[in-house]
Write a protein that holds these residues in place. Structure first.
Motif, PDB file in Angstrom:
ATOM      1  N   THR A 112       5.913  -7.310  -9.580  1.00  0.00           N
ATOM      2  CA  THR A 112       6.146  -8.432  -8.666  1.00  0.00           C
ATOM      3  C   THR A 112       5.063  -8.509  -7.597  1.00  0.00           C
ATOM      4  OG1 THR A 112       8.532  -8.278  -9.042  1.00  0.00           O
ATOM      5  CG2 THR A 112       7.805  -9.432  -7.057  1.00  0.00           C
TER       6      THR A 112
ATOM      7  N   LEU B 233       1.599  -9.419  -9.088  1.00  0.00           N
ATOM      8  CA  LEU B 233       1.478 -10.843  -9.406  1.00  0.00           C
ATOM      9  C   LEU B 233       1.387 -11.694  -8.139  1.00  0.00           C
ATOM     10  CD1 LEU B 233       4.021 -11.155 -12.370  1.00  0.00           C
ATOM     11  CD2 LEU B 233       1.532 -11.454 -12.487  1.00  0.00           C
ATOM     12  N   LEU B 234       2.172 -11.343  -7.116  1.00  0.00           N
ATOM     13  CA  LEU B 234       2.108 -12.092  -5.862  1.00  0.00           C
ATOM     14  C   LEU B 234       0.750 -11.935  -5.192  1.00  0.00           C
ATOM     15  CD1 LEU B 234       5.663 -11.452  -4.373  1.00  0.00           C
ATOM     16  CD2 LEU B 234       4.767 -13.593  -5.306  1.00  0.00           C
TER      17      LEU B 234
ATOM     18  N   SER C   2      -1.689 -14.056  -7.224  1.00  0.00           N
ATOM     19  CA  SER C   2      -1.447 -15.484  -7.002  1.00  0.00           C
ATOM     20  C   SER C   2      -1.960 -15.907  -5.630  1.00  0.00           C
ATOM     21  CB  SER C   2       0.031 -15.824  -7.152  1.00  0.00           C
ATOM     22  OG  SER C   2       0.792 -15.411  -6.042  1.00  0.00           O
TER      23      SER C   2
ATOM     24  N   GLN D  11       2.604 -16.918  -9.681  1.00  0.00           N
ATOM     25  CA  GLN D  11       3.666 -16.951  -8.661  1.00  0.00           C
ATOM     26  C   GLN D  11       5.054 -17.113  -9.275  1.00  0.00           C
ATOM     27  OE1 GLN D  11       3.678 -16.377  -5.555  1.00  0.00           O
ATOM     28  NE2 GLN D  11       5.046 -17.691  -4.449  1.00  0.00           N
TER      29      GLN D  11
ATOM     30  N   ALA E  46       6.212 -13.994 -11.001  1.00  0.00           N
ATOM     31  CA  ALA E  46       6.454 -12.951  -9.996  1.00  0.00           C
ATOM     32  C   ALA E  46       7.848 -13.106  -9.403  1.00  0.00           C
ATOM     33  CB  ALA E  46       5.403 -13.015  -8.891  1.00  0.00           C
TER      34      ALA E  46
ATOM     35  N   GLN F  58       5.900 -12.270   0.057  1.00  0.00           N
ATOM     36  CA  GLN F  58       4.890 -13.327  -0.113  1.00  0.00           C
ATOM     37  C   GLN F  58       4.147 -13.587   1.191  1.00  0.00           C
ATOM     38  OE1 GLN F  58       3.791 -15.087  -2.720  1.00  0.00           O
ATOM     39  NE2 GLN F  58       2.449 -16.254  -1.418  1.00  0.00           N
TER      40      GLN F  58
END
Length: 117
Positions: free
Chosen positions: A10, A13-14, A17, A54, A57, A74
């Motif tokens: 997570t 990926l965040l 992104s 995003q 994620a 985020q």
């Protein structure tokens, strides 16, 4: 094959992104002579790749993290990436008040993630 823990996937990926989104939103500031319509089209193209990272994620992370926790992660990543981008790419310094404000946001993140009795 060993799979990575949900938080690692997570957050990874965040982070990725956010790199795309920061360039989509602020990268054009170095190209002020470029026509606005072109800047918008290029930014949308870059943002497409942000969404490819995003959305998965948030889908993968939700359940392990609450929606409020995902949003907090985020925002902390966004500020971290933006601070580095601002200094390294835009060559704009961060001043004490920026750092203090970011610090207050980090304190807010502590309150979101702390397990209260």
């Amino acid at each position: 094959m060993m799979s990575l823990p949900v938080p690692v996937i997570t957050i990874g990926l965040l982070l990725a992104s956010n790199l795309f989104m920061t360039f989509a939103w602020y990268g054009h500031l170095k190209f002020k002579a470029a026509p606005l319509y072109l800047v918008i089209l290029v930014s949308w193209g870059i943002a497409f790749f942000e969404y490819l990272l995003q959305v998965p994620a948030n889908r993968i992370g939700h359940g392990h993290f609450s929606a409020a926790e995902l949003k907090t992660i985020q925002e902390v990543i966004t500020l971290t990436v933006f601070a580095a981008f601002s200094v390294l790419y835009l060559k704009e310094p961060l001043h004490w008040n920026h750092l203090l404000g970011f610090g207050f946001i980090a304190i807010g993140a502590f309150f979101i993630f702390h397990k209260w009795a």
